[in-house]
Design a protein around this motif. Structure first.
Motif, PDB file in Angstrom:
ATOM      1  N   LEU A 146       0.829  -1.212   0.000  1.00 34.65           N
ATOM      2  CA  LEU A 146       0.000   0.000   0.000  1.00 34.65           C
ATOM      3  C   LEU A 146       0.859   1.255   0.000  1.00 34.65           C
ATOM      4  N   LEU A 147       2.077   1.097   0.461  1.00 35.87           N
ATOM      5  CA  LEU A 147       2.911   2.244   0.808  1.00 35.87           C
ATOM      6  C   LEU A 147       2.892   3.383  -0.211  1.00 35.87           C
ATOM      7  N   ILE A 148       3.020   3.018  -1.478  1.00 35.02           N
ATOM      8  CA  ILE A 148       3.187   4.080  -2.468  1.00 35.02           C
ATOM      9  C   ILE A 148       1.957   4.963  -2.573  1.00 35.02           C
ATOM     10  N   ASP A 149       0.811   4.459  -2.163  1.00 37.95           N
ATOM     11  CA  ASP A 149      -0.403   5.261  -2.281  1.00 37.95           C
ATOM     12  C   ASP A 149      -0.814   5.954  -0.993  1.00 37.95           C
ATOM     13  N   VAL A 150      -0.090   5.701   0.060  1.00 39.41           N
ATOM     14  CA  VAL A 150      -0.399   6.366   1.326  1.00 39.41           C
ATOM     15  C   VAL A 150       0.045   7.828   1.212  1.00 39.41           C
ATOM     16  N   GLU A 151      -0.628   8.717   1.939  1.00 34.42           N
ATOM     17  CA  GLU A 151      -0.194  10.112   1.844  1.00 34.42           C
ATOM     18  C   GLU A 151       1.182  10.274   2.504  1.00 34.42           C
ATOM     19  N   GLU A 152       1.851  11.366   2.143  1.00 30.51           N
ATOM     20  CA  GLU A 152       3.269  11.524   2.471  1.00 30.51           C
ATOM     21  C   GLU A 152       3.575  11.343   3.952  1.00 30.51           C
ATOM     22  N   TRP A 153       2.742  11.918   4.789  1.00 27.32           N
ATOM     23  CA  TRP A 153       3.057  11.878   6.224  1.00 27.32           C
ATOM     24  C   TRP A 153       2.981  10.461   6.742  1.00 27.32           C
ATOM     25  N   GLY A 154       1.978   9.739   6.256  1.00 27.03           N
ATOM     26  CA  GLY A 154       1.848   8.353   6.650  1.00 27.03           C
ATOM     27  C   GLY A 154       3.028   7.523   6.160  1.00 27.03           C
ATOM     28  N   GLN A 155       3.504   7.833   4.975  1.00 22.62           N
ATOM     29  CA  GLN A 155       4.644   7.097   4.425  1.00 22.62           C
ATOM     30  C   GLN A 155       5.843   7.176   5.356  1.00 22.62           C
ATOM     31  N   VAL A 156       6.110   8.372   5.864  1.00 19.89           N
ATOM     32  CA  VAL A 156       7.272   8.543   6.739  1.00 19.89           C
ATOM     33  C   VAL A 156       7.148   7.646   7.958  1.00 19.89           C
ATOM     34  N   VAL A 157       5.991   7.665   8.566  1.00 18.03           N
ATOM     35  CA  VAL A 157       5.786   6.895   9.792  1.00 18.03           C
ATOM     36  C   VAL A 157       5.885   5.405   9.511  1.00 18.03           C
ATOM     37  N   ILE A 158       5.274   4.978   8.420  1.00 18.18           N
ATOM     38  CA  ILE A 158       5.284   3.544   8.104  1.00 18.18           C
ATOM     39  C   ILE A 158       6.707   3.081   7.795  1.00 18.18           C
ATOM     40  N   ILE A 159       7.404   3.859   6.997  1.00 16.76           N
ATOM     41  CA  ILE A 159       8.756   3.433   6.613  1.00 16.76           C
ATOM     42  C   ILE A 159       9.645   3.326   7.847  1.00 16.76           C
ATOM     43  N   SER A 160       9.511   4.278   8.721  1.00 13.16           N
ATOM     44  CA  SER A 160      10.349   4.262   9.908  1.00 13.16           C
ATOM     45  C   SER A 160      10.034   3.037  10.771  1.00 13.16           C
ATOM     46  N   MET A 161       8.760   2.713  10.869  1.00  7.08           N
ATOM     47  CA  MET A 161       8.378   1.548  11.660  1.00  7.08           C
ATOM     48  C   MET A 161       8.856   0.266  10.974  1.00  7.08           C
ATOM     49  N   LEU A 162       8.705   0.212   9.656  1.00  6.31           N
ATOM     50  CA  LEU A 162       9.106  -1.001   8.949  1.00  6.31           C
ATOM     51  C   LEU A 162      10.614  -1.220   9.022  1.00  6.31           C
ATOM     52  N   THR A 163      11.367  -0.141   9.125  1.00  9.02           N
ATOM     53  CA  THR A 163      12.814  -0.287   9.282  1.00  9.02           C
ATOM     54  C   THR A 163      13.102  -1.064  10.556  1.00  9.02           C
ATOM     55  N   ARG A 164      12.436  -0.672  11.608  1.00 11.15           N
ATOM     56  CA  ARG A 164      12.641  -1.360  12.881  1.00 11.15           C
ATOM     57  C   ARG A 164      12.170  -2.806  12.781  1.00 11.15           C
ATOM     58  N   TYR A 165      11.029  -2.961  12.147  1.00 13.36           N
ATOM     59  CA  TYR A 165      10.484  -4.309  12.005  1.00 13.36           C
ATOM     60  C   TYR A 165      11.478  -5.204  11.281  1.00 13.36           C
ATOM     61  N   ALA A 166      11.985  -4.709  10.170  1.00 12.26           N
ATOM     62  CA  ALA A 166      12.883  -5.526   9.350  1.00 12.26           C
ATOM     63  C   ALA A 166      14.136  -5.902  10.131  1.00 12.26           C
ATOM     64  N   ARG A 167      14.584  -5.015  10.995  1.00 10.24           N
ATOM     65  CA  ARG A 167      15.778  -5.310  11.772  1.00 10.24           C
ATOM     66  C   ARG A 167      15.555  -6.460  12.753  1.00 10.24           C
ATOM     67  N   THR A 168      14.305  -6.692  13.121  1.00 10.76           N
ATOM     68  CA  THR A 168      14.069  -7.783  14.057  1.00 10.76           C
ATOM     69  C   THR A 168      13.752  -9.086  13.340  1.00 10.76           C
ATOM     70  N   GLN A 169      13.342  -8.999  12.071  1.00  7.68           N
ATOM     71  CA  GLN A 169      12.804 -10.187  11.420  1.00  7.68           C
ATOM     72  C   GLN A 169      13.696 -10.796  10.352  1.00  7.68           C
ATOM     73  N   PHE A 170      14.612 -10.015   9.823  1.00 12.81           N
ATOM     74  CA  PHE A 170      15.406 -10.531   8.717  1.00 12.81           C
ATOM     75  C   PHE A 170      16.871 -10.624   9.122  1.00 12.81           C
ATOM     76  N   LEU A 171      17.618 -11.337   8.302  1.00 11.84           N
ATOM     77  CA  LEU A 171      19.048 -11.438   8.565  1.00 11.84           C
ATOM     78  C   LEU A 171      19.774 -10.284   7.901  1.00 11.84           C
ATOM     79  N   SER A 172      20.913  -9.986   8.441  1.00 11.26           N
ATOM     80  CA  SER A 172      21.684  -8.881   7.884  1.00 11.26           C
ATOM     81  C   SER A 172      22.115  -9.215   6.466  1.00 11.26           C
ATOM     82  N   PRO A 173      21.831  -8.326   5.523  1.00 11.11           N
ATOM     83  CA  PRO A 173      22.242  -8.601   4.151  1.00 11.11           C
ATOM     84  C   PRO A 173      23.742  -8.392   3.974  1.00 11.11           C
ATOM     85  N   THR A 174      24.377  -7.820   4.951  1.00  8.28           N
ATOM     86  CA  THR A 174      25.810  -7.543   4.815  1.00  8.28           C
ATOM     87  C   THR A 174      26.635  -8.587   5.548  1.00  8.28           C
TER      88      THR A 174
END
Lengths: 415, 1094
Positions: B238-266
């Motif tokens: 959905l992200l691309i269609d969310v309004e700008e302010w919501g995008q910022v909040v979602i992306i920031s949250m998903l960054t944290r989420y990804a850090r807990t759920q995925f392995l380091s790509p590096t």
């Protein structure tokens, strides 16, 4: 998120405050004033100031500080971007954004701010929706002195899948104008060679079309555009695959696209500046001479040329004669400004004369930088050309207009 | 000033209390004076009611206590004024209600006491308006209610939020999300209940709600990362269609989420990072390719499992990337930090360009961006190197920007670009802005320490600056030179001598102190000059600044220890002067030094070690960036900017060692029974531009080979998965967009032609029913087995349109009925019934057929799918050397994949020899389009014919599917282009539903065309037949006789296609097509008009 907003003028008066949650005492601004004092110049006030219980994030525009108070972690750009959006909205509503205008329209200002944030989180920031909610002031409304500007209609725009466009737009003359404006940012060194030059372009649109038109704009040479950013209305996928701008435009004025033509491409520099600025140790007089001439202008005239330069502190006064235009020198700020006007290639404009320096002081070891402003009509210096504009979804035939212009952006000549 | 704080006139009614308070008590919301409890309360449980009623007497006093008091200047109460507000709330006019509520919100938001309006609002707004038919009024009512900061209404608010969270209107649900943090701040005990609401709203599929609910999540329960699992893919999509302010909040949250759920790509690259020395000098790209590092990597590899990026991790990276093009700086920064923290090294580079673009923005934006670039450029210097010149400084930049740019330039400097950088620095040194000059000199110092090659050049440059006229410049240079010399003092005796001479001229205390320290420290390099300097200093000792005096004592002590013969007396002199200094620090130091260096009776023990104490080798100071290691804060955050943890900052977790179970993000396909109205309603709220399905991303074997990864740029990496079966969502969109454009250009000429051709074929293409039956049978059973392997992916697919269509067992029989009833000149090519979309084996479907045929049809003559176009030629028998191939669109759901158009292929062998091994060769398909091949036909005897069924997913576009038809000996290149009408499947709908859906698909989704029906085409069934021939749509019942309605859904995306034909008896008619897919709509209109007017 955003707790409160304070508007502070350059003399340090808080002339408007708005709170979205509970009231934060205006004494919190004391921390801001401290920082302002330390910074000496307004533009050097740090945009983020931590205080024991709050954080102050500010932007400075139109000689007004917009200070937002926040209490918890939030991306600073989120707040800064929002504050700029507030300023843009004021400008959109009132034409200018200044202290007297804000004071005159305080009702609208409050109503608009109220709609823009809900509990500190942005709610309606699109100008088209806002204008549906809160009508901009008009002369008629001022005369009648209505107590409110809240729109009579329900703001259906908020529900729309195209939130940037209001519904039911009607015009008798359907017109769409696009201005391709390019700015050259350049640093030219002493010897006249280019240190860095890049082109920053925007396409500003004024679209007044009935109904829900679906526009596509294509370029002759879209590959020129190195980096682009879009208005949310532009369909990104379409651009990715075909390099075509496809969009349902907002109603009225908006910035469709900003782009960048990189420094890797050779950027044509349309003007040159010959300068001879010299101070001598022995004498208290310095020589000053500037000539401006055209170069790579693609046969177009350079107009609106203004030369400004911040002279060293040691310069007391200047006595100069321009071959055309007018010039001023402010002995307090040491700012020299020369309004040249058009450049006639047959007779190059020049400004010559002497500078009187502080007696006894050693010669300043820095030479001033020359800032240049100019305009070239009907030319996009990057060579970008719009190929065609098509409209789908509506039956009528709109009037379409495209204008090109090149301007100096941050154009500096080091001497 | 005060004047401006309050809104004049009607907008601000200073919240008075006192006089009005007594009256208000009577109007307490719970009492509900106008007889009987308002219907709204009926929802309350008895306990809750009691709870509500108990504190009723206290309502007002408590409210006034808790509510923020009015400001002193505004306390004159004007209770009368509120009456008109109340009146406005009581009216039936929407606009008046709305206005009144807005005014109240305006008052509350300014902290004014609105408690006396409280009953009126609750009574009029909450009770009535929360159930208002107009969604905007419902939303406003909730906004008002939730803005009343009075604890007494907490339960009411809670109920209202719960109610609104399941409202029909996404806008009301959004408002509910906004209300959650408000209630939470009012009463944090409600957390558990609020989390339930958040959980519910997180499952919402609309873009309008997504941003607001994630914001509520972040404020109320950011630690409940488990709530995100099920919604992760949806949020990404959905992200691309969310309004700008919501995008910022979602992306920031998903960054944290990804850090807990995925392995380091590096992971595999971490070896390189452990070697900072190397990382500093070589750019990363070089390094990744460098032979040495490769060895290191490969050496380390066997120990670990090869890294494979989780497809969900890839999905996040892919879906956020386009947002780098956003006009909002906040969004760009959010994506940039996401890439910095989550992307493999080779892909992080894409963010540089966007960040550099932001440098053109307002200076505040520049300030924040530069801070982040400064941090990034330490870790990933190679990324910004190409943009070095964009960080060049202009004289008009504000000082704080200049200093940050300088920081970045210094971080970017390396062996190759250092000459340019230093030349640029030279210009800066001549600036008028002295703070900036000082910063430049320090920057030169840092370049000198970091890049060994230019150390001498820098040092010489700095020494030249020592003769600068500006004392500040000189002083700063001295300080920096001092630091540089400490690194290699032996070679620089000359410079120390030069510095010694400066003591005569230079007055800046810090610089003088630095020179003295240098001479003292390295006095053995300047044995002759040092005593002389001390002599001069002793002379001027009393006039020096404190900091200089301390260094004079220091110098004296060191000289005394190394060269006591020449300096003994001088030292004693200096120490005596210091003994009587006004500053106690200096007196202390003098006493201390004397005891230490001058042997006396008592203090002998220490003085033996004096030399060791004073002349111990001292490590050179490290000149490093103040931005080093700042990336342990999430970039783009306030905490990063301040380099201190801000209140409410959520730590960015470290990558887990072992990946948590990825299946938690799988979303089950909902049961059929759950397809309520609500599901359908949501259909309309689909994102506007992105129509990507929630499919799982490609399974990428990224990064197991770092070299190829770094070589292929990010674009190719994002496409690399497109060939795989489950990766349609992205490429599909692109394809479709591409399709649209090319279609819209060509459609004029082409569609005409195609139609002509089709019509001819219609007549021919009949009577192959039995054979096709056979073919489809065999193919579907084979695809059945195919399916089992795919089931996992199937499950993952959350958004298959099928689940929204009602069970088609209903429509199947009807279709059957109609096609038999209605068609006069055509028989359907196949008698196979439409099989239900769920996995029902064909045999079962045939069983059902018998059943349904005998069943009385539910809605006769409403749905009428017929086979559309007749046979079309795929391969002429001459070209095929005896093999002739035709195809028809059977209009049956393709059993292998509901998104596929099922195509019946008819083979006939007119040659003399049997044709063996007929199968589909490697198709070369445009991205997004996929083919389910028919099972190989082993042998086709001469004169025989056979039918097979294959499925093609055209991605809702009329693109050509090219593939090869192979026999044992030959290959034929063939292509199938679907008419637009075949890209959809009929849906069953009631008239009301149709109207409702149509109402939502107005504006640009509606295409209207006027036409005149020829005389031959005025009867009901001819019209229906013509329309259904062109398009695979189902008929919708219609109240008026002159109107025909048809409905269908596109196969791939499941977008609704609604067709209305309004035919007047005169022949004038109007055709309207409503569809999200505008291109499909446009083409369909053309096709239908042509069919009808022919």
């Amino acid at each position: 998120m955003i707790h409160s907003l304070f508007l502070i003028n350059s003399s340090g008066d808080i002339f408007l405050e708005k709170h979205w949650k509970s009231v934060v005492s205006r004494s919190v601004c004391d921390y801001f004033f401290e920082a302002q004092e330390r910074a000496t110049e307004a533009e050097n006030v740090p945009p983020v100031i931590p205080t024991p219980h709050h954080y102050l994030l500010s932007v400075y525009r139109h000689k007004i500080f917009f200070v937002a108070v926040i209490q918890t972690e939030v991306p600073p750009l989120f707040v800064i971007e929002f504050l700029h959006r507030v300023v843009d909205t004021f400008q959109d509503y009132f034409g200018v954004c200044s202290e007297p205008v804000i004071k005159d329209n305080v009702v609208v200002v409050y109503e608009v701010l109220e709609e823009m944030l809900d509990n500190g989180f942005p709610l309606a920031t699109e100008s088209n929706i806002l204008k549906e909610l809160i009508k901009p002031p008009t002369i008629l409304r001022t005369v009648v002195n209505r107590s409110t500007n809240v729109g009579d209609q329900l703001p259906t725009g908020q529900l729309s899948v195209v939130p940037w466009r209001r519904t039911g737009v009607k015009y008798t003359n359907n017109e769409a104008y696009f201005d391709v404006i390019e700015e050259i940012d350049a640093i030219i060194d002493k010897s006249g060679s280019t240190i860095t030059a890049e082109i920053q372009g925007v396409i500003d649109a004024c679209v007044k079309l009935t109904g829900m038109p679906d526009l596509t704009l294509s370029f002759m040479n879209p590959r020129l555009l190195d980096d682009v950013s879009f208005h949310p209305c532009v369909r990104f996928k379409r651009w990715e695959s075909e390099r075509i701008l496809s969009f349902i435009p907002p109603d009225g004025n908006f910035r469709l696209l900003s782009y960048h033509v990189s420094a890797q491409n050779l950027v044509a520099i349309p003007v040159y500046v010959k300068h001879n600025i010299s101070f001598r140790d022995s004498s208290s007089l310095g020589r000053f001479e500037i000539t401006v001439g055209p170069k790579q202008t693609m046969g177009k005239t350079i107009e609106g040329v203004i030369v400004t330069s911040q002279m060293p502190k040691g310069v007391l006064n200047m006595s100069l004669t321009p071959s055309q235009g007018t010039h001023t020198f402010d002995p307090v700020t040491k700012m020299l400004s020369w309004d040249v006007g058009k450049i006639n290639p047959q007779k190059l404009p020049s400004l010559k004369g002497t500078m009187s320096l502080q007696a006894g002081a050693s010669k300043p070891d820095e030479n001033p930088t020359i800032n240049l402003h100019f305009k070239i009509q009907q030319l996009a210096i990057s060579g970008l050309k719009v190929n065609r504009l098509d409209m789908y979804g509506e039956k009528y035939k709109p009037f379409k207009g495209i204008k090109y212009m090149t301007k100096a952006g941050k154009f500096q000549v080091r001497t | 000033m005060q004047r401006f704080l309050q809104l004049p006139g009607a907008v601000v009614r200073p919240g008075g209390r006192g006089a009005g308070a007594a009256d208000q008590e009577a109007a307490s919301p719970v009492l509900a004076p106008e007889g009987g409890p308002p219907p709204w309360y009926q929802a309350l449980q008895p306990e809750e009611l009691r709870w509500l009623q108990a504190p009723e007497e206290d309502t007002i006093p408590e409210a006034s206590l808790e509510g923020p008091g009015p400001e002193p200047g505004q306390s004159q109460s004007q209770p009368l004024r509120h009456d008109d507000l109340k009146e406005m709330l009581d009216t039936n006019k929407d606009s008046l209600k709305l206005e009144a509520m807005k005014r109240i919100v305006a008052m509350i938001a300014r902290g004014k006491n609105a408690s006396d309006l409280f009953p009126a609002v609750v009574k009029n707004v909450a009770c009535k308006n929360i159930e208002d038919p107009n969604q905007l009024i419902r939303a406003s009512a909730l906004r008002v209610l939730s803005s009343i900061r009075v604890p007494i209404i907490v339960p009411i608010m809670m109920l209202a939020i719960k109610e609104a969270a399941s409202d029909m209107s996404p806008y009301v649900r959004k408002t509910a999300a906004h209300a959650i943090p408000k209630l939470y701040s009012l009463d944090s005990d409600q957390k558990d209940q609020l989390i339930e609401v958040i959980e519910k709203l997180l499952a919402d599929k609309t873009t309008l709600v997504a941003g607001s609910v994630v914001m509520a999540f972040e404020e109320v329960c950011p630690e409940r990362i488990d709530l995100i699992h099920k919604n992760y893919r949806k949020l990404c999509n959905l992200l691309i269609d969310v309004e700008e302010w919501g995008q910022v909040v979602i992306i920031s949250m998903l960054t944290r989420y990804a850090r807990t759920q995925f392995l380091s790509p590096t992971q595999n690259e971490s070896l390189l990072e452990e070697n900072p020395e190397k990382a500093f000098y070589g750019s990363e790209e070089d390094e990744a390719k460098g032979p040495g590092s490769e060895e290191a990597t490969t050496a380390a590899l066997p120990a670990r499992k090869p890294y494979v990026m989780d497809p969900d991790h890839r999905l996040l990276l892919r879906n956020t990337k386009p947002l780098l093009q956003s006009r909002s700086a906040a969004v760009v920064m959010a994506v940039a930090q996401l890439y910095f923290h989550l992307a493999p090294k080779a892909e992080v580079g894409v963010i540089a360009k966007a960040l550099v673009r932001l440098l053109r923005s307002h200076s505040e934006v520049q300030y924040v961006v530069l801070q982040n670039v400064a941090t990034m450029s330490i870790k990933r210097r190679g990324m910004f190197e190409p943009y070095l010149k964009s960080f060049y400084i202009r004289s008009t930049d504000p000082t704080q920007i200049k200093i940050l740019k300088l920081e970045v330039l210094t971080n970017l400097a390396n062996e190759t670009n250092i000459p340019t950088v230093l030349r640029e620095f030279q210009t800066y040194i001549r600036s008028m802005d002295k703070d900036f000059v000082a910063a430049t000199i320090q920057a030169i110092g840092r370049c000198a320490t970091n890049i060994g090659r230019v150390r001498d050049t820098c040092l010489n440059g700095l020494v030249q600056l020592l003769s600068n006229r500006d004392e500040l410049v000189v002083a700063e240079s001295v300080v920096v030179i001092k630091k540089l010399l400490q690194m290699q003092p032996a070679q620089h005796g000359e410079i120390i001598k030069h510095l010694a001479k400066l003591t005569d001229n230079i007055q800046v205390p810090m610089a003088r102190a630095s020179i003295l320290w240098l001479i003292g420290e390295y006095c053995e390099h300047v044995p002759k000059i040092a005593p002389d300097v001390l002599r001069k200093m002793a002379k001027s000792f009393t006039a020096e600044e404190d900091i200089v005096k301390l260094q004079v004592i220091n110098l004296a002590a060191k000289l005394y220890l190394t060269n006591s013969k020449q300096t003994k007396l001088l030292t004693q002199y200096v120490l005596s002067l210091a003994k009587y200094d006004q500053n106690y620090d200096i007196r202390d130091r003098a006493r201390f030094t004397r005891q230490l260096i001058v042997p006396s009776e008592q203090g002998g023990a220490l003085s033996r070690h004096a030399k060791k104490l004073f002349l111990a080798p001292k490590p050179a100071p490290v000149l490093e960036s103040s931005f080093k290691d700042r990336d342990h804060f999430q970039l783009g955050s306030l905490s990063h900017l301040l380099n201190a943890k801000a209140t409410g900052y959520q730590e960015l977790p470290d990558w887990p060692e072992e990946a948590p179970d990825p299946s938690v993000r799988n979303v089950e396909v909902p049961e059929w029974t759950k397809c309520s109205n609500r599901e359908k309603r949501k259909e309309k709220e689909k994102p506007f531009y992105s129509d990507s399905e929630g499919e799982s991303g490609p399974t990428e074997s990224a990064d197991s080979d770092p070299e190829s990864e770094s070589a292929s740029d990010s674009k190719s990496s994002s496409e690399s998965g497109s060939g795989e079966s489950s990766s349609e969502s992205d490429s599909e969109d692109q394809e479709e967009e591409k399709g649209k454009s090319s279609e819209s250009e060509q459609s004029e000429e082409e569609s005409g032609k195609r139609k002509m051709k089709k019509r001819k074929k219609v007549a021919e293409g009949q009577g192959e029913g039995s054979s096709s039956d056979e073919g489809s049978d065999s193919s579907s059973s084979s695809s059945e087995s195919e399916r089992t392997s795919d089931t996992e992916e199937e499950q993952v697919e959350p958004d298959s349109w099928r689940k929204k269509t009602p069970p088609s067992s209903k429509s199947a029989p009807v279709a059957k009925e109609i096609s038999l009833l209605d068609l006069e000149d055509f028989t359907p090519p196949s008698v196979q019934p439409v099989s239900p979309p769920t996995i029902v084996s064909t045999s079962l479907a045939t069983d059902l057929e018998g059943l349904t045929l005998t069943d009385s049809p539910l809605v006769p003559s409403l749905l009428s799918p017929v086979s559309g176009v007749g046979r079309q030629e795929l391969l002429h028998r001459v070209a095929g050397e005896g093999l002739a191939v035709d195809y028809t669109f059977s209009r049956q759901p393709f059993s292998g994949d509901p998104h596929m158009v099922s195509v019946h292929i008819h083979f006939s062998n007119s040659s003399e020899t049997p044709i063996k091994g007929l199968h589909v060769g490697t198709p070369k398909l445009p991205p997004g389009i996929s083919i389910q091949e028919f099972p190989e036909i082993e042998s086709l005897a001469p004169g025989e014919s056979a039918t097979a069924v294959m499925g093609i997913n055209f991605c809702d576009s009329t693109q050509v599917a090219n593939f090869q038809l192979c026999t044992q000996t030959r290959q034929f290149y063939v292509s199938i282009q679907p008419p637009v009408g075949e890209l959809m499947a009929p849906v069953f709908m009631s008239e009301n539903e149709f109207k409702k859906e149509q109402g939502k698909l107005t504006g640009m989704s509606e295409i209207t065309e006027k036409l005149t029906l020829p005389d031959t085409c005025r009867s009901d069934h001819i019209v229906v037949q013509k329309v259904t021939t062109v398009a695979n749509l189902g008929r919708v019942p219609c109240g008026t006789s002159d109107e025909y309605r048809f409905a269908g859904r596109t196969l791939t995306s499941g977008s609704l296609v609604l067709l209305t034909l309004d035919a007047r008896p005169t022949g004038a008619a109007q055709l309207t097509v409503n569809s999200e897919k505008m291109v499909i709509g446009t083409m369909l209109v053309k096709d239908v008009v042509q069919a009808l007017t022919q």
